[in-house]
Each structure stands twice: as structure tokens, then as C-alpha cells.
Design an enzyme around this catalytic site. Structure first.
Site, short mmCIF file in Angstrom:
data_model
loop_
_atom_site.label_atom_id
_atom_site.label_comp_id
_atom_site.label_asym_id
_atom_site.label_seq_id
_atom_site.Cartn_x
_atom_site.Cartn_y
_atom_site.Cartn_z
N GLU A 181 0.68 -1.18 0.18
CA GLU A 181 0.19 0.29 0.42
C GLU A 181 0.70 1.20 0.46
OE1 GLU A 181 -3.20 0.37 2.73
OE2 GLU A 181 -3.01 -2.25 3.27
N LEU A 182 0.88 1.83 -1.24
CA LEU A 182 1.94 2.94 -1.32
C LEU A 182 1.58 4.44 -1.47
CD1 LEU A 182 3.63 0.72 -3.22
CD2 LEU A 182 4.03 0.96 -1.47
#
Length: 468
Positions: A234-235
């Protein structure tokens, strides 16, 4: 090898508020081995018992939310008015995950055929390393920890050096709730190169989940390139909003100011680009100014504070450098007068929230993730130009359209390249929807109907009932 010391510096006072000895590689190996041993029995624990333990632990977390909220504010600078709210929101996500656990982890029947039995079984992956960021640590943890434990995995938490106490508190609380020894552990790592070495060279970790910057996510992909190990990412984001000419400008301004400056803009899904139809551009900027003028920048322990400090001097410098570059290239500072903006507390990493107009695509404030309380506003001629500009990014986390015409909103959001699209809302990961990033914003997903998928592996059974 001598352990280095991790020092957590308060963003509000520049004082050291926590010190911990960082793990060595050998420490990480020992912890991974202990997690592997714990996994052997935890995976066999009935789901009903796992759920009971998780529920009990979460009940303890809620009972201690005031103290945990103060620790959160001390470590990362969130205004105290909002810290407890994060812990309460975490519970809403956990409740959803608990509700869907039975259906998410049950066997999947194959097609019926006389003389045969076939089904697909979901099994725990194994010891899981959860690497989580400092900006919303409770929300980030629950996305991965609850499905990981319910699926039968043992877990090692690797908290950010900015919020080391969060990981420790979860280990303590889950042990108090009856989680078997070593099923949940906390690993303090300071140096990024050591984290890379851990994910690259410790085979006991069978799954790695990471929430944080795109740069570190790419580093972890490189580090795991020679291992066949799942990596859930999850960036970052650079999330756009489009205000159509029929929108309720006062309502939208209030929503977008909140979505841009909440947590000092330090959110992967903060609104960082605002495209406004030319017919209402000037009026909308005025609405933004009226709304932002009501906010207060200051001491995060003051209940009246809306905006606290950003996490570090480096973050402050990076945000202000983007602003200065934009102003130097012709952007206009449209920030309203506000005494708290002009005179924040003398110590701390305080960044004045800004409204910038006359912003162009060449400016970093539009191209890069700012991660600060900055609102660049761009005038657009209409829907076609707005969609093209919103999609002109290597990020794709969320995007929002603001309009009274829901039909047109549906048409436009269908064209947007993002994992979550909103109409008349922003900056809200709903527990029942997949939280997933497109492009450079992530791999895999958490939450929603696929929330458990990353934490299980599939085993197919194919049985012929008679031999010969």
C-alpha cells in the site's frame, strides 16, 4: 554486533520521546524462528477461538484509547482532538473483518461429479512480516493484522521508528487477551538497508505486507526479487479532485480543505490536486479561503488545534521546497490571513497550509506526492480536460468528482485511473470496499470482500472415491 539506538523525535518539540535498541539481523532471525514455531500451533487453533482472542484484544485497545491516543500524538504530532478518533475508526474496520471471516476462510467446493470429490481449501500462509507507517498506524495495522491472525498466521510487526510504541502496545494487549506466546512479536529496525536484508535473507517470513512510500515499496520489491514470496504493498498517492460548475461550492470547499490538510496532509489518500471548472474557479477559491481561515495551526495537545506539525524537519523542507518552486514558476499564493499560520509555536516542524492558484503541470507540487497541507488549484475548461489531467499521474490511489449530477459523476469516475473513486466524498477508505492502489500506488489490496486473500494460500483437493 552492537545494537544501534532508535530515537523518536517529537515533531512538536524536537525532543526525544522514545528510545529503543534497534534489532540486529541476528535478532530478526531469532524472532522469525520463534514466529515459525508459534505458527505451527496457531494455524491449528479453531477460527472461533482466534476470533475470540482478537475481539478481546480489540476491546482492551478501545478501553485504553485515551492513553493510546496521547502516545500517538506524542510520537507523530497528530492533534489530540483526532487521535482517539483513529482508534475508534480502527474498530469499525476490525468489526467488518470479523464479520466476514467465516465466509472468507471457508472451503470452496468444486463442481460435483459422480465418484469424485473436489474442493479448494484456504490455508494460512505462514509467519507474516507487517511493516507499517507512522501516519495512521492504528488503521494501517488493523488492515493487515486482523486478517493475518484470523487466517492462522503468526505475525511480526515492524513499526516505523517514529511510532515504536504502537507495535509494542499491540503485542502487550494481544498477549493479555490470550494470544499464545510468540504469535505476535515486535521488531524494531532503524536502518532501511537492514529491512531490505531481512526480507531478502530470512526465509521464515512467508508474507510481507508494507504500507508506506512508493520508493521504499520499490526497494522491497527489488529485495524480494530472488525469493518467491508474496509482497502486498500500500503505497503513495497524489490524489485529484474535480469540482464541476454545478457543485455546492461551500460544501465542497469544507470537504476538500479537510481532505487536504487533515493530519497536516500526511495521508496517502489526501487530496493533493484540485481541478476546478473555469466557470466557478474564482468563487471556489474564495470558498476555500473562507474555510481555511477557520483552521488553527499549533500545538497538537491543544484541543482547538486542527493542524499539527509535520513529521520531521526533512518533511518540512521538502514540502516548502515544492511551494517555493511553484511560486518561482508563477503560482500565486492565495492563502487567507490567519494568525495561527503566521505565528506557530517556535519549536516543531510547523508548515503553513497553503492555497496555490495558477498552478501548472510542470510544477512538482502537482507532479509529486507533497504529503503536506498544500492545496494546488488548477482551472480547467470542462470535464474532458479535467479527466485527462486527473489521470496524468504515475499514482492511482483515489480520485473524486464533486457534482450535483450523480449520473455525470458516474460517467466521469468510470474514466478515472484509481483504485477508489468518489462522488461528493474523499479521503475515506470504507471497510467494505477494496483498498487498492493502481499504477505506482500499490500491489494487492486490503479491506473489502478480498480482505483475506493476501493472507491465505490455496490448496486444491481432488479425490477419486474408488481405487482402480
Amino acid at each position: 554486533m552492537v545494537n544501534e539506538t532508535i530515537r523518536t523525535i517529537s515533531p512538536a518539540t524536537q525532543e526525544v520521546v522514545v528510545e529503543r535498541l534497534a534489532a540486529t539481523f541476528q535478532d530478526a532471525e531469532r524472532m522469525a524462528k520463534a514466529s515459525s514455531e508459534a505458527f505451527k500451533s496457531w494455524r491449528k487453533t479453531p477460527l472461533s477461538q482466534r476470533k475470540d482472542i482478537v475481539r478481546k484484544a480489540l476491546t482492551i485497545v478501545q478501553a485504553r484509547k485515551e492513553a493510546l491516543g496521547r502516545e500517538l500524538t506524542t510520537q507523530m504530532g497528530r492533534p489530540i482532538a483526532y487521535s482517539v478518533k483513529e482508534i475508534e475508526t480502527m474498530q469499525l474496520r476490525a468489526d467488518y473483518l470479523l464479520d466476514i471471516a467465516d465466509d472468507s476462510l471457508c472451503d470452496l467446493p468444486g463442481r460435483q461429479e459422480n465418484g469424485f470429490e473436489r474442493w479448494v481449501q484456504r490455508e494460512a500462509v505462514g509467519p507474516t512480516l507487517i511493516v507499517f507507517a507512522w501516519n495512521f498506524p492504528f488503521l494501517i495495522i488493523v488492515n493487515a493484522l486482523v486478517p493475518a491472525l484470523l487466517s492462522g498466521n503468526s505475525v511480526v510487526l515492524k513499526p516505523s521508528p517514529q511510532t515504536p510504541l504502537i507495535g509494542e502496545r499491540f503485542v502487550e494487549i494481544f498477549a493479555e487477551a490470550g494470544l499464545p506466546a510468540n504469535t505476535l512479536l515486535c521488531l524494531h529496525i532503524g536502518r532501511p538497508e537492514l529491512l531490505r536484508q531481512v526480507v531478502q535473507q530470512i526465509p521464515d517470513f512467508q508474507l510481507i505486507t508494507f504500507t508506506g512510500s512508493t520508493k521504499v515499496g520499490i526497494d522491497l520489491r527489488k529485495a524480494t526479487a530472488e525469493r518467491v514470496v508474496p509482497l502486498n504493498l500500500e503505497l503513495g498517492g497524489n490524489d485529484p479532485a474535480y469540482v464541476r460548475p454545478d457543485a455546492d461550492l461551500a460544501y465542497v470547499a469544507a470537504q476538500l480543505v479537510d481532505a487536504a490538510v487533515f493530519n497536516a496532509g500526511q495521508s496517502c489518500c489526501a487530496v493533493e490536486r484540485i481541478y476546478v471548472h473555469t466557470d466557478v474557479h474564482d468563487a471556489f477559491v474564495e470558498a476555500l479561503q473562507r474555510e481555511l481561515a477557520t483552521y488553527r495551526l499549533g500545538d497538537p495537545f491543544d484541543p482547538a488545534t486542527n493542524i499539527g506539525p509535520v513529521v520531521s524537519p526533512a518533511a518540512k523542507n521538502a514540502i516548502e521546497s515544492q511551494v517555493e518552486q511553484a511560486l518561482g514558476m508563477g503560482a500565486v499564493d492565495a492563502t487567507p490571513e490567519n494568525d495561527s499560520f503566521a505565528a506557530p509555536p517556535p519549536k516543531g516542524n510547523y508548515v503553513m497550509p497553503r492555497i496555490l492558484t495558477n498552478v501548472t503541470a510542470e510544477m512538482d507540487v502537482l507532479r509529486q506526492e507533497t504529503f503536506g497541507p498544500i492545496m494546488p488549484v488548477v482551472r480547467v475548461s470542462g470535464d474532458v480536460e479535467a479527466v485527462a489531467l486527473m489521470n496524468d499521474s504515475h499514482y492511482g490511489l483515489t480520485a473524486s468528482v464533486w457534482t450535483k449530477d450523480i449520473g455525470k459523476g458516474r460517467e466521469l469516475t468510470a474514466q478515472l485511473e484509481a483504485g477508489t473513486v468518489f462522488i461528493n466524498r474523499a479521503d475515506y477508505p470504507a471497510p467494505d470496499l477494496a483498498w487498492t492502489g493502481w499504477k505506482s500506488s500499490g500491489l494487492g489490496c486490503t479491506l473489502g470482500p478480498k480482505a483475506f486473500d493476501a493472507f491465505v494460500k490455496l490448496k486444491s483437493f481432488h479425490i477419486r472415491m474408488q481405487h482402480g
